[in-house]
Scaffold this motif. Sequence first.
Motif, mmCIF file in Angstrom:
data_model
loop_
_atom_site.group_PDB
_atom_site.id
_atom_site.type_symbol
_atom_site.label_atom_id
_atom_site.label_comp_id
_atom_site.label_asym_id
_atom_site.label_seq_id
_atom_site.Cartn_x
_atom_site.Cartn_y
_atom_site.Cartn_z
ATOM 1 N N ARG A 1 0.837 -1.211 0.000
ATOM 2 C CA ARG A 1 0.000 0.000 0.000
ATOM 3 C C ARG A 1 0.870 1.258 0.000
ATOM 4 O O ARG A 1 0.527 2.245 -0.658
ATOM 5 C CB ARG A 1 -0.943 -0.010 1.196
ATOM 6 C CG ARG A 1 -1.930 -1.191 1.139
ATOM 7 C CD ARG A 1 -2.602 -1.415 2.463
ATOM 8 N NE ARG A 1 -1.608 -1.797 3.472
ATOM 9 C CZ ARG A 1 -1.878 -1.928 4.770
ATOM 10 N NH1 ARG A 1 -3.080 -1.695 5.230
ATOM 11 N NH2 ARG A 1 -0.919 -2.284 5.613
ATOM 12 N N SER A 2 1.991 1.220 0.706
ATOM 13 C CA SER A 2 2.935 2.345 0.669
ATOM 14 C C SER A 2 3.505 2.496 -0.737
ATOM 15 O O SER A 2 3.611 3.611 -1.252
ATOM 16 C CB SER A 2 4.085 2.137 1.650
ATOM 17 O OG SER A 2 3.672 2.310 2.973
ATOM 18 N N GLN A 3 3.865 1.375 -1.326
ATOM 19 C CA GLN A 3 4.423 1.414 -2.682
ATOM 20 C C GLN A 3 3.403 1.961 -3.683
ATOM 21 O O GLN A 3 3.745 2.773 -4.546
ATOM 22 C CB GLN A 3 4.877 0.026 -3.115
ATOM 23 C CG GLN A 3 6.126 -0.449 -2.410
ATOM 24 C CD GLN A 3 6.745 -1.640 -3.089
ATOM 25 O OE1 GLN A 3 7.054 -1.584 -4.286
ATOM 26 N NE2 GLN A 3 6.931 -2.721 -2.350
ATOM 27 N N ALA A 4 2.141 1.527 -3.560
ATOM 28 C CA ALA A 4 1.100 1.976 -4.491
ATOM 29 C C ALA A 4 0.842 3.477 -4.350
ATOM 30 O O ALA A 4 0.747 4.198 -5.360
ATOM 31 C CB ALA A 4 -0.185 1.185 -4.255
ATOM 32 N N ALA A 5 0.743 3.962 -3.118
ATOM 33 C CA ALA A 5 0.500 5.393 -2.888
ATOM 34 C C ALA A 5 1.674 6.218 -3.414
ATOM 35 O O ALA A 5 1.474 7.270 -4.039
ATOM 36 C CB ALA A 5 0.273 5.660 -1.404
ATOM 37 N N ALA A 6 2.890 5.749 -3.189
ATOM 38 C CA ALA A 6 4.078 6.449 -3.673
ATOM 39 C C ALA A 6 4.127 6.428 -5.203
ATOM 40 O O ALA A 6 4.448 7.451 -5.829
ATOM 41 C CB ALA A 6 5.341 5.819 -3.083
ATOM 42 N N LYS A 7 3.799 5.289 -5.777
ATOM 43 C CA LYS A 7 3.839 5.157 -7.240
ATOM 44 C C LYS A 7 2.871 6.136 -7.902
ATOM 45 O O LYS A 7 3.173 6.699 -8.956
ATOM 46 C CB LYS A 7 3.516 3.720 -7.650
ATOM 47 C CG LYS A 7 3.791 3.424 -9.093
ATOM 48 C CD LYS A 7 3.659 1.946 -9.388
ATOM 49 C CE LYS A 7 4.181 1.679 -10.790
ATOM 50 N NZ LYS A 7 4.368 0.271 -11.047
ATOM 51 N N ASP A 8 1.711 6.365 -7.263
ATOM 52 C CA ASP A 8 0.737 7.338 -7.785
ATOM 53 C C ASP A 8 1.322 8.741 -7.833
ATOM 54 O O ASP A 8 0.806 9.606 -8.546
ATOM 55 C CB ASP A 8 -0.536 7.350 -6.922
ATOM 56 C CG ASP A 8 -1.408 6.128 -7.159
ATOM 57 O OD1 ASP A 8 -1.180 5.401 -8.153
ATOM 58 O OD2 ASP A 8 -2.323 5.901 -6.337
ATOM 59 N N ARG A 9 2.380 8.985 -7.063
ATOM 60 C CA ARG A 9 3.041 10.297 -7.057
ATOM 61 C C ARG A 9 4.397 10.259 -7.771
ATOM 62 O O ARG A 9 5.223 11.150 -7.612
ATOM 63 C CB ARG A 9 3.224 10.788 -5.623
ATOM 64 C CG ARG A 9 1.875 10.972 -4.932
ATOM 65 C CD ARG A 9 1.984 11.670 -3.635
ATOM 66 N NE ARG A 9 0.724 11.566 -2.896
ATOM 67 C CZ ARG A 9 0.403 12.330 -1.872
ATOM 68 N NH1 ARG A 9 1.238 13.249 -1.442
ATOM 69 N NH2 ARG A 9 -0.747 12.166 -1.263
ATOM 70 N N GLY A 10 4.608 9.178 -8.513
ATOM 71 C CA GLY A 10 5.822 9.084 -9.319
ATOM 72 C C GLY A 10 7.049 8.601 -8.577
ATOM 73 O O GLY A 10 8.174 8.802 -9.040
ATOM 74 N N LEU A 11 6.847 7.954 -7.431
ATOM 75 C CA LEU A 11 7.974 7.475 -6.623
ATOM 76 C C LEU A 11 8.021 5.956 -6.623
ATOM 77 O O LEU A 11 6.994 5.299 -6.440
ATOM 78 C CB LEU A 11 7.835 7.965 -5.182
ATOM 79 C CG LEU A 11 7.702 9.472 -4.985
ATOM 80 C CD1 LEU A 11 7.341 9.777 -3.549
ATOM 81 C CD2 LEU A 11 8.994 10.163 -5.380
ATOM 82 N N ASP A 12 9.204 5.403 -6.783
ATOM 83 C CA ASP A 12 9.386 3.954 -6.786
ATOM 84 C C ASP A 12 10.128 3.532 -5.519
ATOM 85 O O ASP A 12 11.300 3.877 -5.339
ATOM 86 C CB ASP A 12 10.179 3.530 -8.024
ATOM 87 C CG ASP A 12 10.391 2.033 -8.116
ATOM 88 O OD1 ASP A 12 9.822 1.274 -7.295
ATOM 89 O OD2 ASP A 12 11.134 1.609 -9.015
#
Length: 159
Positions: free
Chosen positions: A56-67
């Motif tokens: 869930r942290s990865q998904a939320a970050a990915k939505d903001r362009g962060l891997d």
Amino acid sequence: MEKVKVLFVCMGNICRSPTAQGVFAHLVQSQGLADRILIDSAGTHAYHIGKPPDSRSQAAAKDRGLDLSEQRARKVDMLDFERFDYILAMDRANLQDLQQLAFPPQQERIYLFMRFATRWNTDEVPDPYYGGSSGFERVLDMIEDAAEGLLEHIRRTHL
């Protein structure tokens, strides 16, 4: 010139601290300062050593362009208190755990991360682990604010 070294710390190193590491690394990179600042994260507990950040942290970050996918959880070790200039706890419980581990001169390097925030009037980043996706979004908003303040502080103090 020696790098400024920053360590973000939460309990398990799978939600808040890896998110902070990713947000801060992106901010530092975008400002052209990646060669001046070293960034890492760790947990006060050994629950998830070697595991990637929470999906869930990865998904939320990915939505903001962060891997965050390359990060792996680790536990704080005693060398961290010598190695890092800033050890940033996500909440009071982790701050207390860190202060108990560190020798008195090292305790001066330990801060609550939210002390650097300018838009949030709280000193803790809440743990989103047991909540819904909105908690992960809120954590990202808080971390982005504190990360900007931290970078501004580092610029004034060290760069």
